[in-house]
Design an enzyme around this catalytic site. Structure first.
Site, PDB file in Angstrom:
ATOM      1  N   LYS A 156      -5.375  -5.773   3.856  1.00 32.39           N
ATOM      2  CA  LYS A 156      -6.297  -4.651   3.666  1.00 32.39           C
ATOM      3  C   LYS A 156      -7.241  -4.885   2.492  1.00 32.39           C
ATOM      4  O   LYS A 156      -6.806  -5.098   1.370  1.00 32.39           O
ATOM      5  CB  LYS A 156      -5.491  -3.372   3.437  1.00 32.39           C
ATOM      6  N   SER A 166      -8.143   1.494   5.013  1.00 32.41           N
ATOM      7  CA  SER A 166      -6.823   2.066   5.311  1.00 32.41           C
ATOM      8  C   SER A 166      -6.635   2.300   6.800  1.00 32.41           C
ATOM      9  O   SER A 166      -7.593   2.529   7.547  1.00 32.41           O
ATOM     10  CB  SER A 166      -6.646   3.384   4.560  1.00 32.41           C
ATOM     11  N   HIS A 203     -10.618  -2.846   1.643  1.00 40.80           N
ATOM     12  CA  HIS A 203     -10.942  -1.500   1.136  1.00 40.80           C
ATOM     13  C   HIS A 203     -11.833  -1.488  -0.110  1.00 40.80           C
ATOM     14  O   HIS A 203     -11.715  -0.618  -0.972  1.00 40.80           O
ATOM     15  CB  HIS A 203      -9.667  -0.691   0.881  1.00 40.80           C
ATOM     16  N   HIS A 261       1.475   2.672   3.870  1.00 38.74           N
ATOM     17  CA  HIS A 261       0.472   3.721   4.033  1.00 38.74           C
ATOM     18  C   HIS A 261       0.621   4.353   5.420  1.00 38.74           C
ATOM     19  O   HIS A 261       0.939   3.672   6.390  1.00 38.74           O
ATOM     20  CB  HIS A 261      -0.928   3.090   3.885  1.00 38.74           C
ATOM     21  N   ASP A 314      -0.333  -0.568  -4.872  1.00 33.46           N
ATOM     22  CA  ASP A 314      -1.638  -0.082  -5.316  1.00 33.46           C
ATOM     23  C   ASP A 314      -1.583   1.305  -5.937  1.00 33.46           C
ATOM     24  O   ASP A 314      -2.547   1.734  -6.577  1.00 33.46           O
ATOM     25  CB  ASP A 314      -2.653  -0.106  -4.165  1.00 33.46           C
ATOM     26  N   ASN A 315      -0.498   2.027  -5.751  1.00 32.28           N
ATOM     27  CA  ASN A 315      -0.284   3.338  -6.380  1.00 32.28           C
ATOM     28  C   ASN A 315       1.088   3.834  -5.966  1.00 32.28           C
ATOM     29  O   ASN A 315       1.813   3.153  -5.233  1.00 32.28           O
ATOM     30  CB  ASN A 315      -1.377   4.361  -5.992  1.00 32.28           C
ATOM     31  N   ASP A 344       0.855  -1.197   0.000  1.00 35.46           N
ATOM     32  CA  ASP A 344       0.000   0.000   0.000  1.00 35.46           C
ATOM     33  C   ASP A 344       0.890   1.245   0.000  1.00 35.46           C
ATOM     34  O   ASP A 344       1.578   1.529   0.977  1.00 35.46           O
ATOM     35  CB  ASP A 344      -0.888  -0.015   1.247  1.00 35.46           C
ATOM     36  N   ASP A 345       0.886   1.957  -1.129  1.00 42.08           N
ATOM     37  CA  ASP A 345       1.660   3.199  -1.281  1.00 42.08           C
ATOM     38  C   ASP A 345       3.166   2.966  -1.384  1.00 42.08           C
ATOM     39  O   ASP A 345       3.952   3.872  -1.089  1.00 42.08           O
ATOM     40  CB  ASP A 345       1.398   4.183  -0.129  1.00 42.08           C
ATOM     41  N   LYS A 384       1.301   9.711  -5.397  1.00 40.59           N
ATOM     42  CA  LYS A 384      -0.050   9.178  -5.211  1.00 40.59           C
ATOM     43  C   LYS A 384      -1.098  10.278  -5.386  1.00 40.59           C
ATOM     44  O   LYS A 384      -0.943  11.378  -4.858  1.00 40.59           O
ATOM     45  CB  LYS A 384      -0.161   8.585  -3.805  1.00 40.59           C
ATOM     46  N   ARG A 395      -7.525  -1.316  -6.269  1.00 40.43           N
ATOM     47  CA  ARG A 395      -7.820  -2.685  -5.838  1.00 40.43           C
ATOM     48  C   ARG A 395      -8.963  -3.290  -6.650  1.00 40.43           C
ATOM     49  O   ARG A 395      -8.937  -4.474  -6.996  1.00 40.43           O
ATOM     50  CB  ARG A 395      -8.133  -2.688  -4.343  1.00 40.43           C
ATOM     51  N   CYS A 444      -6.234   4.153  -3.478  1.00 42.36           N
ATOM     52  CA  CYS A 444      -6.436   2.791  -2.969  1.00 42.36           C
ATOM     53  C   CYS A 444      -7.608   2.010  -3.565  1.00 42.36           C
ATOM     54  O   CYS A 444      -7.408   1.010  -4.242  1.00 42.36           O
ATOM     55  CB  CYS A 444      -6.616   2.834  -1.455  1.00 42.36           C
TER      56      CYS A 444
END
Length: 455
Positions: free
Chosen positions: A134, A159, A136, A213, A265-266, A41-42, A281, A85, A81
């Site tokens: 996660k 998140s 989301h 994240h 994810d980004n 994540d991130d 992001k 996904r 996010c």
């Protein structure tokens, strides 16, 4: 049978363990691969050693890269996010599933039940399916992972900067609030347990890390270990968790028949390294979308590979379906393409173009060489270049950092890419949705957090 053929047959039986191993080997060869998808994540493109990180050590991720292939022009399906996904799990641009905006604890929407996920495809193909980490994509019964093809779920609903933030096993809270310093270790243990319990049958494990994240958290023993502050500690601890998953695959004898994919994810948020790319992001430039991608599958993917061919998170569903012998849905548009040949044969990208969405809007499009940016951000507001009769045309071969526009030099590239944009805009014109406010409403009757039955 001639004598020499008798001898050859006898030697073959001896070499094969008197006839038992060939059948076993044949079964192994015919068995579809296990699939492990690791989604950070991130995590920034430049946060891993394989992509040049200097202040952060990621030996386990780097080992995956050394033993597999690294795609250097791989993109998340969105710049934030939830949409990213949704794109990964459905193979579709997120606007098609109504998931183009972020889910908040007070949101009442999620991934529609009629969408088909990778987990559903593989479950129908005989796989055991599990998710750790996660989610989301909605936190009501009909949106929960166990309603979207996953046999098992151990993780969090959204998140780690959202409240309430509890840790679940299936639909039961096991820690409230979740102790964030323990999450990576708990995730790695749950993933290892899933692998051990399902080693005899093909399995799909979707491992979606909470970190890096914000807010950042690590156990005390992992603090102060990196050269990149707390952020670096978190990434290094995440890397340790991935090492534990790889050790579990090896300990259970399934490492050689498991495709492991790692991505993000980004791009990175307020900290982290987006590499040499512009933006972060949430933005419309490369740094918001371009993310690490590694695939390892011994015997099928040659080690030490690097490819600059463009691909995106939407490609995972058709690729995994093809490798697992699963059927891709025929009753809807699947935007992703099977990139199996890119991974295993170093083939060219199957995409003519890729689109980059920010919520409802196409903000960029690229082909093999050029990236046309239609909107960017300045201070607190978006700048839609088209309203001013222009755009930015970046030549990614000459200037991958997106510093200079070559619109004057290549009007034919702009026209070609704008034709693709016009066609896609027409396809998704009726799918626009207003984003939810990130701030919870004052109405006390609106639930905050998951609303789940236990039946």
């Amino acid at each position: 049978m001639p004598p020499m053929k008798h001898l050859a047959a006898l030697l073959a039986l001896v070499a094969a363990g008197f006839g038992h191993a060939p059948a076993q080997a044949q079964d192994e060869a015919q068995r579809p691969p296990n699939i492990v998808v690791i989604l950070a994540d991130d995590l920034g493109w430049g946060d891993i050693g394989a992509n040049g990180a200097r202040l952060i050590a990621t030996p386990n991720i780097d080992r995956l890269a050394a033993e597999g292939i690294r795609l250097t022009s791989f993109y998340a399906g969105a710049n934030v996010c939830t949409p990213s996904r949704a794109a990964l799990l459905t193979g579709r641009y997120p606007i098609r599933s109504g998931m183009q905006h972020v889910v908040f604890p007070h949101s009442d929407f999620g991934l529609p039940p009629e969408e088909v996920t990778i987990a559903e495809l593989l479950k129908d193909a005989g796989y055991k399916t599990g998710m750790v980490g996660k989610w989301h994509l909605g936190h009501r019964d009909e949106f929960w992972p166990t309603a979207q093809g996953f046999d098992e779920f151990y993780g969090v609903p959204y998140s780690n900067d959202m409240q309430p933030f509890d840790l679940y096993r299936h639909k039961t809270v096991v820690q409230s609030p979740a102790e964030q310093r323990e999450l990576t270790d708990r995730y790695a243990a749950a993933a290892s347990d899933f692998i051990a319990r399902h080693r005899a049958a093909p399995f799909f494990l979707y491992y979606a890390e909470t970190f890096p994240h914000l807010p950042l958290a690590v156990p005390e023993a992992a603090a102060g270990q990196s050269g990149a502050g707390l952020y670096g500690d978190v990434v290094e601890h995440l890397d340790e968790g991935i090492g534990r998953i790889m050790a579990a695959l090896e300990a259970n004898g399934v490492a050689d028949n498991t495709l492991v994919i790692l991505t993000s994810d980004n791009g990175p948020w307020f900290e982290g390294d987006q590499g040499a790319f512009r933006g972060r992001k949430g933005g419309t430039h490369e740094g918001g979308f371009r993310v690490p991608f590694i695939a390892r599958w011994p015997g099928r993917i040659a080690p030490g590979g690097v490819s600059g061919e463009m691909a995106m998170g939407i490609d995972l569903l058709p690729t995994i379906a093809a490798l697992a012998g699963a059927q891709v849905p025929q009753d809807r548009t699947i935007d992703g393409r099977n990139i199996g040949k890119v991974l295993m044969e170093r083939a060219p990208s199957p995409h003519e173009v890729l689109f980059f969405f920010d919520g409802n809007d196409i903000v960029a499009v690229r082909d093999r060489r050029f990236r046309l940016v239609l909107s960017t951000f300045y201070r607190t507001f978006p700048v839609p270049f088209e309203r001013f009769g222009t755009a930015l045309l970046f030549d990614l071969e000459r200037d991958p950092m997106e510093r200079f526009s070559y619109l004057r030099e290549h009007p034919e590239a702009r026209d070609r890419l704008m034709a693709h944009v016009a066609a896609m805009r027409k396809e998704v014109a009726g799918l626009r949705k207003e984003p939810a406010s990130p701030f919870p409403p004052d109405d006390p009757t609106i639930p905050k957090g998951p609303v789940l039955s236990h039946h």
